[in-house]
Scaffold this active site. Sequence first.
Site, PDB file in Angstrom:
ATOM      1  N   HIS A   7       0.842  -1.195   0.000  1.00  0.00           N
ATOM      2  CA  HIS A   7       0.000   0.000   0.000  1.00  0.00           C
ATOM      3  C   HIS A   7       0.878   1.246   0.000  1.00  0.00           C
ATOM      4  O   HIS A   7       2.055   1.191   0.404  1.00  0.00           O
ATOM      5  CB  HIS A   7      -0.888   0.051   1.250  1.00  0.00           C
ATOM      6  CG  HIS A   7      -1.963  -0.982   1.287  1.00  0.00           C
ATOM      7  ND1 HIS A   7      -2.153  -1.815   2.369  1.00  0.00           N
ATOM      8  CD2 HIS A   7      -2.920  -1.316   0.376  1.00  0.00           C
ATOM      9  CE1 HIS A   7      -3.178  -2.615   2.132  1.00  0.00           C
ATOM     10  NE2 HIS A   7      -3.657  -2.338   0.933  1.00  0.00           N
ATOM     11  N   CYS A  39      -2.403   0.736  10.085  1.00  0.00           N
ATOM     12  CA  CYS A  39      -3.430  -0.189   9.596  1.00  0.00           C
ATOM     13  C   CYS A  39      -4.530  -0.483  10.609  1.00  0.00           C
ATOM     14  O   CYS A  39      -5.629  -0.890  10.230  1.00  0.00           O
ATOM     15  CB  CYS A  39      -2.796  -1.526   9.220  1.00  0.00           C
ATOM     16  SG  CYS A  39      -1.543  -1.458   7.942  1.00  0.00           S
TER      17      CYS A  39
END
Length: 244
Positions: A149, A234
């Site tokens: 990501h 996250c």
Amino acid sequence: MADGITTHIDRVPADASLAARQHEAYVDTVADAGWTIGEIPTAEDLPDCAFVEDTVAVFGDLAVLARPGVIERRAEIPATHHAVRSLGLAVARIEDPGTLDGGDILQVGRTVYVGRGGRTNAEGIRQLRRHAATRERVVVPVALHRVLHLKSAVTALPDSTFIAWDASLFDPAPFPTMRLVPEEAGSHVVLLGGATILMAASAPRSAEMFDDLGFDVITVDIGEFEKREGCVTCLSVLVDDRDA
């Protein structure tokens, strides 16, 4: 934890009991920084559900529900939908054929940097651009290379300086400033308000660097989540109505 998805790292055993304790300590740390905690129910059949950041992006009073690039993770979205509706947020969605993971979204002021890589496609970015524009945000795509990501590779400090460990993992051209850090986990910070940043205990030299720059550094051990390509960003989504 055993079944959690890994893409760019080798799979190693993870201790679910230790992960639960680390998660509890993470939540306590965020609460101690003054944030009110809302938890999405645990789903034992969804091994990546602790990585709640991937399911939604929040722009002021608008929550944009993601459409994860990995099909198995799309079952996480309904619980997040319920959570953001309970906060009174307006809701939009990324629709097929778009895909978008929340971990690909980095907001700095009213600029929204979006990683274009394995989990987020061009159609997902197009849809996000339309949704973000309704809240006066500008979307800037960033090409990714060999990284899960965007926020696996780059985040930003409270003064809007971007930080990264390896600038070859993404296209640095869209970023106006960049400071390199000595450890991979040092490129992941959560802004808790003011000059306070939350980061992983696995990056002590980076923590020392940030402390020397005058930031207030809080570290947490998330080692079991790092075994599943997770980072400190996250495990939470911060919703601040002052950004509306």
